[in-house]
Design a protein around this motif. Structure first.
Motif, PDB file in Angstrom:
ATOM      1  N   LYS A 151     -10.144   4.890 -27.059  1.00  0.00           N
ATOM      2  CA  LYS A 151     -11.245   4.827 -28.026  1.00  0.00           C
ATOM      3  C   LYS A 151     -12.577   4.959 -27.272  1.00  0.00           C
ATOM      4  CE  LYS A 151      -8.191   3.685 -31.178  1.00  0.00           C
ATOM      5  NZ  LYS A 151      -7.732   4.683 -32.177  1.00  0.00           N
ATOM      6  N   ALA A 152     -12.640   5.923 -26.362  1.00  0.00           N
ATOM      7  CA  ALA A 152     -13.823   6.036 -25.495  1.00  0.00           C
ATOM      8  C   ALA A 152     -15.100   6.298 -26.292  1.00  0.00           C
ATOM      9  CB  ALA A 152     -13.622   7.131 -24.451  1.00  0.00           C
ATOM     10  N   HIS A 153     -14.956   6.817 -27.511  1.00  0.00           N
ATOM     11  CA  HIS A 153     -16.139   7.075 -28.344  1.00  0.00           C
ATOM     12  C   HIS A 153     -16.685   5.784 -28.956  1.00  0.00           C
ATOM     13  CE1 HIS A 153     -12.687   6.948 -30.925  1.00  0.00           C
ATOM     14  NE2 HIS A 153     -13.368   7.169 -32.043  1.00  0.00           N
ATOM     15  N   LEU A 154     -15.872   4.736 -28.986  1.00  0.00           N
ATOM     16  CA  LEU A 154     -16.298   3.465 -29.590  1.00  0.00           C
ATOM     17  C   LEU A 154     -16.440   2.336 -28.572  1.00  0.00           C
ATOM     18  CD1 LEU A 154     -14.051   3.538 -32.810  1.00  0.00           C
ATOM     19  CD2 LEU A 154     -16.494   4.058 -32.655  1.00  0.00           C
ATOM     20  N   ARG A 155     -15.854   2.520 -27.375  1.00  0.00           N
ATOM     21  CA  ARG A 155     -15.854   1.403 -26.423  1.00  0.00           C
ATOM     22  C   ARG A 155     -17.239   0.985 -25.928  1.00  0.00           C
ATOM     23  NH1 ARG A 155     -13.089   3.460 -20.671  1.00  0.00           N
ATOM     24  NH2 ARG A 155     -14.637   5.058 -20.182  1.00  0.00           N
ATOM     25  N   PRO A 156     -18.289   1.854 -25.992  1.00  0.00           N
ATOM     26  CA  PRO A 156     -19.611   1.352 -25.585  1.00  0.00           C
ATOM     27  C   PRO A 156     -20.104   0.192 -26.450  1.00  0.00           C
ATOM     28  CG  PRO A 156     -19.630   3.757 -25.793  1.00  0.00           C
ATOM     29  CD  PRO A 156     -18.330   3.281 -26.325  1.00  0.00           C
ATOM     30  N   ARG A 157     -19.475  -0.034 -27.607  1.00  0.00           N
ATOM     31  CA  ARG A 157     -19.907  -1.114 -28.489  1.00  0.00           C
ATOM     32  C   ARG A 157     -19.331  -2.468 -28.079  1.00  0.00           C
ATOM     33  NH1 ARG A 157     -19.797   1.478 -34.611  1.00  0.00           N
ATOM     34  NH2 ARG A 157     -20.258   3.632 -34.000  1.00  0.00           N
ATOM     35  N   THR A 158     -18.479  -2.475 -27.077  1.00  0.00           N
ATOM     36  CA  THR A 158     -17.954  -3.755 -26.578  1.00  0.00           C
ATOM     37  C   THR A 158     -18.900  -4.307 -25.509  1.00  0.00           C
ATOM     38  OG1 THR A 158     -16.659  -2.735 -24.796  1.00  0.00           O
ATOM     39  CG2 THR A 158     -15.588  -2.952 -26.950  1.00  0.00           C
ATOM     40  N   ASN A 159     -18.788  -5.609 -25.260  1.00  0.00           N
ATOM     41  CA  ASN A 159     -19.634  -6.240 -24.245  1.00  0.00           C
ATOM     42  C   ASN A 159     -19.438  -5.604 -22.880  1.00  0.00           C
ATOM     43  OD1 ASN A 159     -20.826  -8.041 -25.988  1.00  0.00           O
ATOM     44  ND2 ASN A 159     -19.394  -9.701 -25.577  1.00  0.00           N
ATOM     45  N   THR A 160     -18.168  -5.400 -22.491  1.00  0.00           N
ATOM     46  CA  THR A 160     -17.873  -4.891 -21.146  1.00  0.00           C
ATOM     47  C   THR A 160     -18.477  -3.511 -20.930  1.00  0.00           C
ATOM     48  OG1 THR A 160     -15.816  -6.147 -21.008  1.00  0.00           O
ATOM     49  CG2 THR A 160     -16.029  -4.255 -19.537  1.00  0.00           C
ATOM     50  N   PHE A 161     -18.247  -2.599 -21.858  1.00  0.00           N
ATOM     51  CA  PHE A 161     -18.668  -1.217 -21.622  1.00  0.00           C
ATOM     52  C   PHE A 161     -20.153  -1.014 -21.898  1.00  0.00           C
ATOM     53  CE2 PHE A 161     -14.114  -0.863 -21.645  1.00  0.00           C
ATOM     54  CZ  PHE A 161     -13.911  -0.030 -20.556  1.00  0.00           C
ATOM     55  N   GLY A 162     -20.719  -1.851 -22.755  1.00  0.00           N
ATOM     56  CA  GLY A 162     -22.174  -1.827 -22.883  1.00  0.00           C
ATOM     57  C   GLY A 162     -22.832  -2.247 -21.584  1.00  0.00           C
ATOM     58  N   ALA A 163     -22.282  -3.294 -20.959  1.00  0.00           N
ATOM     59  CA  ALA A 163     -22.823  -3.790 -19.683  1.00  0.00           C
ATOM     60  C   ALA A 163     -22.617  -2.769 -18.568  1.00  0.00           C
ATOM     61  CB  ALA A 163     -22.165  -5.120 -19.317  1.00  0.00           C
ATOM     62  N   VAL A 164     -21.452  -2.121 -18.521  1.00  0.00           N
ATOM     63  CA  VAL A 164     -21.199  -1.090 -17.497  1.00  0.00           C
ATOM     64  C   VAL A 164     -22.200   0.046 -17.651  1.00  0.00           C
ATOM     65  CG1 VAL A 164     -19.583   0.706 -16.743  1.00  0.00           C
ATOM     66  CG2 VAL A 164     -18.753  -1.602 -17.156  1.00  0.00           C
ATOM     67  N   ALA A 165     -22.462   0.465 -18.897  1.00  0.00           N
ATOM     68  CA  ALA A 165     -23.395   1.575 -19.136  1.00  0.00           C
ATOM     69  C   ALA A 165     -24.806   1.216 -18.682  1.00  0.00           C
ATOM     70  CB  ALA A 165     -23.393   1.949 -20.616  1.00  0.00           C
ATOM     71  N   ARG A 166     -25.223  -0.026 -18.930  1.00  0.00           N
ATOM     72  CA  ARG A 166     -26.578  -0.426 -18.535  1.00  0.00           C
ATOM     73  C   ARG A 166     -26.703  -0.532 -17.019  1.00  0.00           C
ATOM     74  NH1 ARG A 166     -25.950  -3.306 -23.404  1.00  0.00           N
ATOM     75  NH2 ARG A 166     -25.008  -5.057 -22.293  1.00  0.00           N
ATOM     76  N   VAL A 167     -25.672  -1.062 -16.348  1.00  0.00           N
ATOM     77  CA  VAL A 167     -25.721  -1.162 -14.887  1.00  0.00           C
ATOM     78  C   VAL A 167     -25.640   0.228 -14.263  1.00  0.00           C
ATOM     79  CG1 VAL A 167     -24.460  -1.980 -12.845  1.00  0.00           C
ATOM     80  CG2 VAL A 167     -24.886  -3.536 -14.758  1.00  0.00           C
ATOM     81  N   ARG A 168     -24.825   1.098 -14.831  1.00  0.00           N
ATOM     82  CA  ARG A 168     -24.748   2.479 -14.337  1.00  0.00           C
ATOM     83  C   ARG A 168     -26.117   3.146 -14.450  1.00  0.00           C
ATOM     84  NH1 ARG A 168     -20.549   6.775 -13.992  1.00  0.00           N
ATOM     85  NH2 ARG A 168     -21.637   8.742 -14.217  1.00  0.00           N
ATOM     86  N   ASN A 169     -26.781   2.949 -15.578  1.00  0.00           N
ATOM     87  CA  ASN A 169     -28.113   3.499 -15.782  1.00  0.00           C
ATOM     88  C   ASN A 169     -29.102   2.944 -14.750  1.00  0.00           C
ATOM     89  OD1 ASN A 169     -30.405   4.676 -17.473  1.00  0.00           O
ATOM     90  ND2 ASN A 169     -30.900   2.511 -17.552  1.00  0.00           N
ATOM     91  N   ALA A 170     -29.027   1.646 -14.491  1.00  0.00           N
ATOM     92  CA  ALA A 170     -29.928   1.024 -13.514  1.00  0.00           C
ATOM     93  C   ALA A 170     -29.680   1.576 -12.116  1.00  0.00           C
ATOM     94  CB  ALA A 170     -29.758  -0.498 -13.520  1.00  0.00           C
ATOM     95  N   LEU A 171     -28.418   1.815 -11.766  1.00  0.00           N
ATOM     96  CA  LEU A 171     -28.090   2.378 -10.452  1.00  0.00           C
ATOM     97  C   LEU A 171     -28.611   3.808 -10.322  1.00  0.00           C
ATOM     98  CD1 LEU A 171     -24.431   1.041 -10.083  1.00  0.00           C
ATOM     99  CD2 LEU A 171     -26.349   0.441  -8.587  1.00  0.00           C
TER     100      LEU A 171
END
Length: 479
Positions: free
Chosen positions: A134-154
């Motif tokens: 469900k990669a199209h929906l997983r950014p809505r979870t805590n884990t993948f939202g946090a991964v996306a924000r840290v990836r962006n910061a890096l």
């Protein structure tokens, strides 16, 4: 005729409201609008609680709603449900609960997009394996939202580090006729397969052949075989010999049939190239870079890092602090082999001088021999005077193993031509690369860093497929 375009205004996000030192108490009494997705909905006899998240932070905005609020009928009719997108206006008040300092007393709510009851991400926890489907929906979870924000910061810190140190960003080509690694594991880019209908229906005999029965590459789009790049290094070297210090940051591809938690078919690489530099300069740059981006994440992603520290890898913050603050140990390849031979540990891959170090060897060195201290080992590329080793290094870090690989490049024309002969690579294909050694050659060095491995290192996420938004792997090219 017409109206002028309005002024662009940054939207007020939940992170802006709750992200300050007093977690939003300074805004109590203000009327604000929140737009986001419903995480949870609790309807009680006298009041309804909505948890809304807009992706700007791990924290939700708790919205407290009475039956007299405008739009409350959407709660009663079931339109407002988990996964629905909503527009909420209300007044910030001090929270009665202990989980947050402020909450939103709702005055008006509007459903922007309703959510079907089949929405697969409900309150109960689901596995990361399931979420990959469900990669199209997983950014809505805590884990993948946090991964996306840290990836962006890096990514932001990467550009910031190199720009502050006088590097020029170069966009290296994705399509290339060169194989930088000599690995032969490249994806072919071709128009020889007819595309006027479904590619899966293309007959083999539609591909043009020569009289000898071989594929006629002269009829292909580029007139010769072309591939997705495995590295931007060679292209970066051309600009380093003109602009001095450059870096690339873009996607790279490997057609390696490896279904492990450490490999992707498509991943992003950061590849700086330093002119008038040797291996010591290269190691100093790699160390400064890693410490800079790690410190940036620790300083700017505190909430997400606390989440990773609690739920993904206990101790990840201490591990990153060690990298940001400790001196890096420099170890030669020979010393690394000696250290492994003395280890009271049985390795799956036997150790001897001349072997390539495996992940288990690298992790032993960083996690056990040096107790979490980052380490750099030198072993290939520009030929050293001993005739046996080369001027290259790998940076090893705890948990991940090899994070960075780099070297001083071979700037001597005759040595480079001999090396191409040894590897049975066509000198004609690398004529332009050899030209760099003919016309004003300089000592230069660089390194490559797999960005997803850096994301893994920073977050503690175990599987590399969870460190990139849409993973590409053997048999998997969904979304």
């Amino acid at each position: 005729m017409g109206n002028t375009v309005g002024e662009f205004r940054k939207k007020l996000k939940i992170a802006d409201i709750k992200g300050g030192p007093d977690e939003g108490l300074n805004r109590v009494g203000q009327t604000v609008v929140v737009m986001g997705w419903v995480r949870t909905l609790r309807v009680q006899s006298s009041v309804t609680f909505l948890e809304v998240n807009d992706g700007s932070s791990l924290s939700n905005m708790q919205c407290v709603m009475n039956s007299d609020a405008e739009g409350y009928d959407q709660v009663e009719s079931g339109l407002i449900a988990t996964g629905a997108s909503i527009w909420v206006q209300g007044t910030l008040v001090a929270s009665q609960g202990s989980k947050q300092k402020v909450e939103l007393k709702v005055e008006k709510v509007v459903v922007v997009g309703k959510s079907d009851p089949s929405y697969p991400i409900q309150k109960k926890r689901v596995s990361r394996e399931f979420l990959r489907t469900k990669a199209h929906l997983r950014p809505r979870t805590n884990t993948f939202g946090a991964v996306a924000r840290v990836r962006n910061a890096l990514a932001y810190a990467t550009h910031k580090f190199f720009q502050e140190n006088g590097f020029v960003w170069i966009s290296s080509p994705i399509i290339t006729a060169s194989d930088c690694e000599g690995a032969g594991e490249q994806f072919c880019v071709t128009t020889l397969i007819p595309s006027s209908r479904e590619a899966a229906d293309s007959p083999v005999d539609a591909i043009p052949n020569t009289k000898n029965g071989l594929i006629d590459w002269s009829q292909d789009f580029f007139g010769k075989p072309a591939f997705l790049t495995v590295s931007g290094q060679l292209n970066a070297e051309t600009y380093a010999t003109a602009l001095s210090d450059v870096y690339t940051f873009g996607p790279t591809f490997r057609a390696e049939n490896s279904n492990t938690s450490r490999h992707l078919a498509e991943f992003w690489m950061i590849e700086p190239e330093l002119a008038f530099a040797d291996l010591d300069d290269d190691m100093a740059c790699a160390t400064a870079y890693l410490q800079y981006v790690v410190r940036h994440v620790l300083d700017n992603c505190k909430e997400d890092m606390e989440f990773f520290n609690t739920w993904i890898e206990k101790g990840v913050i201490d591990r990153l602090n060690d990298v940001a603050e400790k001196d890096f140990v420099q170890l030669t390849y020979t010393d690394a082999i000696g250290l492994l031979l003395k280890a009271k540990k049985k390795f799956e891959f036997p150790v001897k001088w001349g072997c390539d170090l495996q992940s288990e060897h690298e992790r032993y060195i960083t996690e056990e021999a040096f107790k979490g201290c980052p380490e750099i080992k030198a072993f290939y590329m520009r030929q050293n005077d001993d005739g046996k080793t080369v001027a290259a290094m790998d940076m090893l870090v705890p948990r991940v193993g090899e994070l960075i690989g780099g070297s001083q490049r071979e700037e001597r024309l005759d040595y480079l031509e001999n090396r191409l002969d040894e590897l049975k690579l066509s000198k004609e294909s690398y004529w332009w690369y050899l030209d760099l050694r003919r016309y004003g050659s300089v000592p230069h060095a660089g390194f490559g860093l797999g960005f997803e491995r850096l994301v893994q290192f920073a977050t503690g996420i175990e599987n590399i497929r969870d460190a990139i938004p849409f993973p590409r792997a053997p048999g998997s090219a969904e979304f």
